[in-house]
Design an enzyme around this catalytic site. Structure first.
Site, short mmCIF file in Angstrom:
data_model
loop_
_atom_site.label_atom_id
_atom_site.label_comp_id
_atom_site.label_asym_id
_atom_site.label_seq_id
_atom_site.Cartn_x
_atom_site.Cartn_y
_atom_site.Cartn_z
N LYS A 66 0.84 -1.21 0.00
CA LYS A 66 0.00 0.00 0.00
C LYS A 66 0.87 1.26 0.00
O LYS A 66 0.65 2.18 -0.77
CB LYS A 66 -0.90 0.00 1.24
CG LYS A 66 -1.54 1.34 1.54
CD LYS A 66 -2.41 1.29 2.77
CE LYS A 66 -1.72 1.58 4.07
NZ LYS A 66 -1.36 2.99 4.32
N ASN A 67 1.87 1.27 0.87
CA ASN A 67 2.65 2.49 1.04
C ASN A 67 3.58 2.77 -0.15
O ASN A 67 4.02 3.89 -0.34
CB ASN A 67 3.46 2.44 2.34
CG ASN A 67 2.57 2.67 3.55
OD1 ASN A 67 1.37 2.91 3.41
ND2 ASN A 67 3.15 2.57 4.74
N ASP A 96 5.18 0.75 11.91
CA ASP A 96 3.94 0.13 11.45
C ASP A 96 3.79 -1.32 11.90
O ASP A 96 2.75 -1.94 11.64
CB ASP A 96 3.84 0.21 9.91
CG ASP A 96 3.50 1.62 9.44
OD1 ASP A 96 3.20 2.48 10.27
OD2 ASP A 96 3.54 1.84 8.21
N ARG A 103 -4.32 10.52 4.90
CA ARG A 103 -3.23 11.49 4.98
C ARG A 103 -2.25 11.38 3.81
O ARG A 103 -1.62 12.35 3.45
CB ARG A 103 -2.47 11.28 6.28
CG ARG A 103 -3.23 11.73 7.50
CD ARG A 103 -2.29 11.68 8.66
NE ARG A 103 -1.00 12.22 8.26
CZ ARG A 103 -0.66 13.49 8.35
NH1 ARG A 103 -1.46 14.35 8.90
NH2 ARG A 103 0.51 13.91 7.93
N CYS A 140 -3.89 12.73 13.63
CA CYS A 140 -4.69 11.52 13.52
C CYS A 140 -4.45 10.69 14.78
O CYS A 140 -3.74 11.14 15.68
CB CYS A 140 -4.33 10.73 12.27
SG CYS A 140 -2.67 10.10 12.31
N ARG A 165 -8.46 -0.27 5.36
CA ARG A 165 -7.62 0.72 4.70
C ARG A 165 -6.29 0.11 4.26
O ARG A 165 -5.69 0.58 3.30
CB ARG A 165 -7.30 1.88 5.66
CG ARG A 165 -8.46 2.82 5.91
CD ARG A 165 -8.00 3.98 6.76
NE ARG A 165 -6.65 4.35 6.36
CZ ARG A 165 -5.66 4.66 7.20
NH1 ARG A 165 -5.87 4.70 8.49
NH2 ARG A 165 -4.47 4.97 6.76
N VAL A 174 9.33 6.88 16.32
CA VAL A 174 8.87 7.55 15.10
C VAL A 174 7.60 8.35 15.38
O VAL A 174 7.52 9.53 15.04
CB VAL A 174 8.65 6.53 13.96
CG1 VAL A 174 8.17 7.25 12.69
CG2 VAL A 174 9.94 5.78 13.66
N ARG A 191 0.96 14.99 13.01
CA ARG A 191 1.62 14.57 11.77
C ARG A 191 1.97 15.83 10.96
O ARG A 191 1.30 16.17 10.01
CB ARG A 191 0.69 13.66 10.94
CG ARG A 191 0.11 12.47 11.67
CD ARG A 191 0.89 11.20 11.57
NE ARG A 191 1.30 10.73 10.29
CZ ARG A 191 0.80 9.65 9.68
NH1 ARG A 191 -0.19 8.99 10.21
NH2 ARG A 191 1.31 9.23 8.54
#
Ligand code: UD1
Length: 420
Positions: free
Chosen positions: A22-23, A307, A92, A116, A399, A329, A121
């Site tokens: 996805k990223n 993540d 985002r 969020c 998502r 992070v 962010r």
């Protein structure tokens, strides 16, 4: 709103195939607007965020044609330049259109993303980088309004208080491809998703070198041409399934995984007692009955990814002894702690650190998903817990995980989706 009902306690066995990242896909889709002619992307995961990006690109004049997991993006109209707040608010990563819009169309109006569930962010690094390339940037009614003639190559430093910025690097790298002259990004983010973006840009005719290192050089070109590209496998999805195999004391073959993108993850899983071995183009994952406590700090790549912090935490809830997990992070990314506690986990949070005291068993409970990866952690805990776990607000999971319950059911989990 959908919920997942999980009857825990099943050992997972079998093979799971990892979807495209996805990223990696999101900034690549945004960069398609830099090209003359269509771009065809293979292995695009069917996810809410990907559909949201296709919807946003639709508003920005790009047509999306789908065939299974292949997406062709064609620029039909270059006049729009406004990414509206209600789209940016939902996702985002919409900020990834800022660099490409500015470089190709000379103007961009992108709603300023808010905070969020995982904390503040900011996007100061994106803006600073684009300004260095010659953009004028103002804030108007909550929108970033950026204008430029042809961008000019420059030296851009992208280090911030928490390391570099992944999407910031994507924005500057994409924008600089069409700039006049050479851009040097220092302290670029090194995530594999950015190497994938650079591979896509180069296939379109860009000249990007050094992607995947902190020093990236982009020689600007006059124009780019659409191309075909296959998206890399999703290392976060792969890591989540590794944790799923381990937490259920199962034995799972992970198909289509890039272990070279997951060295820190594999290192920490092995420290917990999970057996991860290369096998048949993928990896086989199993675990010893007793898990060991570990210390982990999340860091930018190649460190342990933020993540996967929540998923690792779910796993070590069942380890012997005290684990220490520090989030470097997104220091506020601990929404899953209170929900895991509802299932019997013993977690003490102290600033950006969580100390997890392993327990013998988790117990099923109704829990509330707060963000994408926290939701994944709750599903993992539910797979291992005794009794029934009901995960509410599953839209977070949709998502970022393609058909997660189908994939888990195929491995032997008892999960049903209930639409309410
Ligand atoms: C991307 C990923 C997200 C992942 C994150 C960190 C996508 C679509 N999302 O998000 O899943 O959790 O990387 O690996 O790829 N920061 C600043 N100034 C900025 C930008 C960021 O200070 O201008 C800070 C952030 O608050 C955070 C850190 O830098 O503390 C990293 O954020 P960043 O890499 O920008 O995250 P994203 O690219 O938004």
């Amino acid at each position: 709103m959908d919920t997942l009902v999980i009857n825990g306690g099943q050992r997972l066995r079998g093979t799971v195939r990892i979807s495209g990242s996805k990223n990696a896909c999101l900034p690549i889709m945004a960069a398609a607007m830099l090209a003359e002619g269509p771009s065809t992307l293979h292995r695009v995961p069917a996810l809410a965020d990907i559909k949201a990006m296709a919807g946003l690109l639709g508003e920005l004049g790009l047509r999306s044609d789908w065939q299974d997991d292949t997406l062709t993006l064609t620029v039909e109209d270059e006049t729009p330049s406004h990414a509206r707040y209600d789209l940016v608010r939902k996702m985002r990563a919409s900020i990834s259109v800022l660099g490409p819009l500015l470089a190709k169309r000379g103007r961009a109006r992108v709603a300023m993303p808010g905070g969020c569930a995982i904390g503040a962010r900011p996007i100061d690094l994106h803006l600073r980088g684009l300004e260095a390339l010659g953009a004028q940037i103002e804030l108007e009614s909550g929108d970033i309004v950026a204008t430029a003639g042809r961008l000019r190559g420059a030296e851009v430093y992208l280090g911030g208080p928490f390391g570099s910025s992944v999407l910031g690097t994507a924005n500057i790298m994409s924008a600089a491809t069409l700039a006049e002259g050479t851009t040097v990004i220092e302290c670029a983010a090194c995530e594999p998703e950015l190497t994938d973006l650079a591979d896509y840009l180069n296939a379109m005719g860009a000249r990007v070198t050094g992607a995947g290192t902190p020093h990236v050089v982009i020689e600007g070109v006059e124009h780019l041409t659409g191309c075909e590209h296959t998206v890399i496998p999703d290392r976060i999805e792969a890591g989540t399934f590794m944790c799923a195999a381990a937490i259920t004391n199962g034995e799972v073959h992970i198909d289509r995984v890039r272990l070279d993108h997951m060295m820190a993850v594999v290192d920490r899983l092995r420290a917990v007692g999970v057996i991860v071995e290369k096998a048949d183009g993928g990896a086989s994952v199993s675990s010893s009955r007793r898990l060991h406590a570990v210390e982990t700090t999340t860091q930018p790549y190649p460190g342990f990814p933020t993540d996967l912090q929540a998923q690792l935490m779910a796993l070590v809830c069942l380890a012997d002894g005290n684990s220490v997990i520090t989030e470097k992070v997104f220091p506020d990314r601990f929404m899953h702690v209170a929900e895991l506690a509802r299932m019997g986990a013993q977690i003490h949070k102290e600033g950006p650190t969580a100390i997890v005291t392993g327990c013998r068993r988790l117990v099923g409970a109704p829990v509330m998903a707060s963000d994408l990866r926290a939701s994944a952690a709750l599903v993992l805990a539910g797979l291992a817990a005794g009794g029934q776990t009901i995960v509410n607000r599953v839209y977070h999971l949709d998502r970022g995980y393609e058909r997660i319950e189908e994939k888990l059911v195929a491995l032997g989990a008892e999960i049903t989706r209930v639409s309410t």
